[in-house]
Design an enzyme around this catalytic site. Sequence first.
Site, short mmCIF file in Angstrom:
data_model
loop_
_atom_site.label_atom_id
_atom_site.label_comp_id
_atom_site.label_asym_id
_atom_site.label_seq_id
_atom_site.Cartn_x
_atom_site.Cartn_y
_atom_site.Cartn_z
N LYS A 43 31.76 9.65 15.43
CA LYS A 43 32.55 8.44 15.71
C LYS A 43 31.62 7.26 15.96
O LYS A 43 30.43 7.43 16.15
CB LYS A 43 33.47 8.68 16.92
N TYR A 269 15.09 -18.99 29.01
CA TYR A 269 16.24 -19.68 29.59
C TYR A 269 16.27 -19.51 31.10
O TYR A 269 16.02 -18.42 31.62
CB TYR A 269 17.54 -19.14 29.01
N MET A 317 19.40 -14.83 22.41
CA MET A 317 20.27 -14.26 21.39
C MET A 317 19.51 -13.62 20.24
O MET A 317 19.86 -12.55 19.77
CB MET A 317 21.21 -15.35 20.86
#
Lengths: 377, 377
Positions: A43, A269, A317
Site C-alpha cells: 500500500k 529562515y 522547501m
Amino acid sequence: MLDQNAAVLTIDLAAVAQNYRQLADRIGQVNPTGWPQCGAAVKANAYGLGAAEIAPVLLAAGCRHFFVATLDEGLSLRRLLGSGPQIFLLNGLPAGGAPDIIAADLVPVLDSPPEIDAWRQFGRKDDIPRPAAIQIDTGMSRLGLTAREWQTLIADRDSLRRFPLALVIGHLACSDEPASPHNAQQLAVFRRHLDMAREVIPAGTPISFANSSGIFLGADYHFDLARPGAALYGLNPIPGEPNPMRQVVRLQGKILQVRDVDAGTPVGYGATHTCAHSTRIATIGCGYADGVFRALSNQGAVHLGDHRAPIVGRVSMDLLSIDVGDVPAALVKPGALVDIIGPRQGADDLARAAGTIGYEILTALSTRYQRRYLPAG
Amino acid sequence: MLDQNAAVLTIDLAAVAQNYRQLADRIGQVNPTGWPQCGAAVKANAYGLGAAEIAPVLLAAGCRHFFVATLDEGLSLRRLLGSGPQIFLLNGLPAGGAPDIIAADLVPVLDSPPEIDAWRQFGRKDDIPRPAAIQIDTGMSRLGLTAREWQTLIADRDSLRRFPLALVIGHLACSDEPASPHNAQQLAVFRRHLDMAREVIPAGTPISFANSSGIFLGADYHFDLARPGAALYGLNPIPGEPNPMRQVVRLQGKILQVRDVDAGTPVGYGATHTCAHSTRIATIGCGYADGVFRALSNQGAVHLGDHRAPIVGRVSMDLLSIDVGDVPAALVKPGALVDIIGPRQGADDLARAAGTIGYEILTALSTRYQRRYLPAG
C-alpha cells in the site's frame, strides 16, 4: 530528462527480494502453494518506494498475497501483476466499488456489519461466488468488527458461508514493542474470537495476524499468512536490537554551493542557527517538499563518506544547509553527493532525528528525486 | 477511476487568481508591461497544489514571471505555458544543464562565481545573448553571492554586461516576523550591494527582493518584481494578524467506519490514547502517507460542520481516528466527509497543531486524493 541537481534515490530491489525470503523462511513458508505464506503490504505505493517496481520483484520471490489500502491501488496492482496473486483491500469496501472490485478480482477486507451485508447483497445478484476477507478488531479501535459485532455475526451459523471467506484478519497495535503486554492480550482476544467461531468459519479458511514486527514476536503470532511491509523495505522490525533486514534505500542530496562563513553568521529562515565560529556551509538541493522533513531543522545530519555534517538552520522547501567545517575539503564541492539516508544512517535513524518513524520517512519520499532501481537478480 | 473512499482535495483556482490580483495591486502593478510586477513562485508543483492547473490561471491573471526550483520544473512549465513568460530557476545552474535551459528559454539564477563563469563560457560559444539572473545572499547563507564574492565580481566593471542580466535577486530570511530586526538589516545590506554596483549593473535591470510576507513589510521592500508563493495559495503572509488572503485549499477525509467504545478502550498504534469514558470513534480514510503528518497524533483535530473532533491515537499510514462523542450522530456516518483543512481550520492552523508551517502542509499533499479544481471564472 535528468536534472543534475536533483537528489538521487536508489532502491535496491535485490535487498527487497532478500528481505522477503528472510521473512518467508522465518515463518516457515516452503513454497507458494501451501500454508504458511508470507504476503506483502504494498500500500501507499509500496511505502513510497514504487509499487510498480517492488511488486513484481516480490511476485518473483514467491509472494502470492498482496495488501493495499485503497481500490485505486488494487486496480493498479492487478493491471501490473496480471491474474493469479490475491490482492486484498485493507481499507474495506468503498461505496459503489463492488463492480470494479469484482471485475479486477480483488478481495475486499470487510470491516463492519454494513460492509458484510453490502457484499452479500451484491453476491446474491448473480450467484457467482465473490471472495472477501473479514477483519476483527482486537485493540486498535480503527477498522474491523468489534467483539459485539463479531458475536452477533457468528450467532448465525451460516453467516460466513454466504460468500467464499478468503481470510480472517486481526491486527497488532504494539508489535514493535515486544515487551508490551498488549501483544499477548491482543493474541488472546484474537484466539478467543476464532475459537468461538470454530464451527462458523469454514474449515481451511486462512488466518492472518502478523505484520513485520509481529513475525518477530514468535510462532504463536504467525498463523497462516503474514503480511509484512516495513521490514521488506529495510526498516527495523525489532527496534532497539540490531536490524536483521538489508537496507533498501539510499537517498543522496547534491551539494549546490559551498561557502566560508564568519563566526556570528546566521543560517536559513528565521536565523535559527548562528555559526559559533568561522566554518563552511554547504547548501544541498533538496528540502521538505522532497520529504526531508522540516522537523530535521537543526536536528538531523547527513554524511559525506564517514564524516557527519549536521543540518544547520531550518530546512527550507527546496534546500537545506549543512555545516561541513569538520569534513575534509576534498569531499565538499558542488556536485558532490551527501548521504541523507545511507550506510551510516538508515531511514529509522533519520526518523528518530525528525521525531517520527521510518515508515513516514519512506512514504514522504518525493517524486522530484532521480529514482534508480538496482535490479533484483 | 474514482475511489469513493479517497479523501477529497478541492483547490479553488478563482481564489488563487484573486490572491494574485490582491498582491499585484498591493505592489502597484498596473499592467504586465512595465514595472513593478508581481511574479509567482510555482516551485514544488505550485506548493503541492498542481503547477499544471495553477500556472495557467496565474498567467491569465497577468503574471509574466514564474519561479521554479529545478531544471525539470522549468522545462515542464515552459511546455505548459508556451513562449513568452519568463521562467527563473532558483536552484541555480545544474551541471550540464545549459543546453536544455537555453533551448527552453529559461533563466538560471546564478548563485556563485563558478556558475557565473560557466554561463559566460557557454554564452561565448555562439555570441547569442543568454539572459541570466544573479542572486546576492544578504543573510540566508544558503544560495547566492557573498559580500566578498559580489565585491570581487563588480570590481570588473564589465562583469554584468557579458550576458543580459535579467534580474538581481535578494531573499528575506525573517519576513514572516515583521518585528524582526533582520528585515531592516537585510534590506540595508541588499541596498548597499546594489549601490556599490550602481555603475556596473546595466541601467533598467529589474530587482527582486520580496516574497509573500516581504510584500507586506511595505513599499521599501517591493523593488521591481515581487515573487510571492505562499500567499497565492492562501497561507497567511502576516502571521498573528487576520489572514488577508482567500483560502484556496479544502481537504476532506471520508469516514470509513464508526464505532461505540467503552471507557478504557485503547485507540491506534502503541495504544497512546485511551478513551476516558464511553464515546464514539470514527475512522477516516487518510493518514500520513497522504501527508496528514504523524505529528498530528493526539494533537490535531478535524471538523464536521462546525463541530470539532479531536484526532485520537496515532495517525497511521492510511487511516486516522477521531473522537466524535460530542458531534451530533446525524453528521457521523460512513461516507460522510470531515474537514481536515476547511472553513474552520486553514492549512496554517493544521500546521500549528503539527509543529510545522503551512508551506509543509501544502507540499506534503498526496497524489492519493481525489483532486477537484474549482474553475477560475
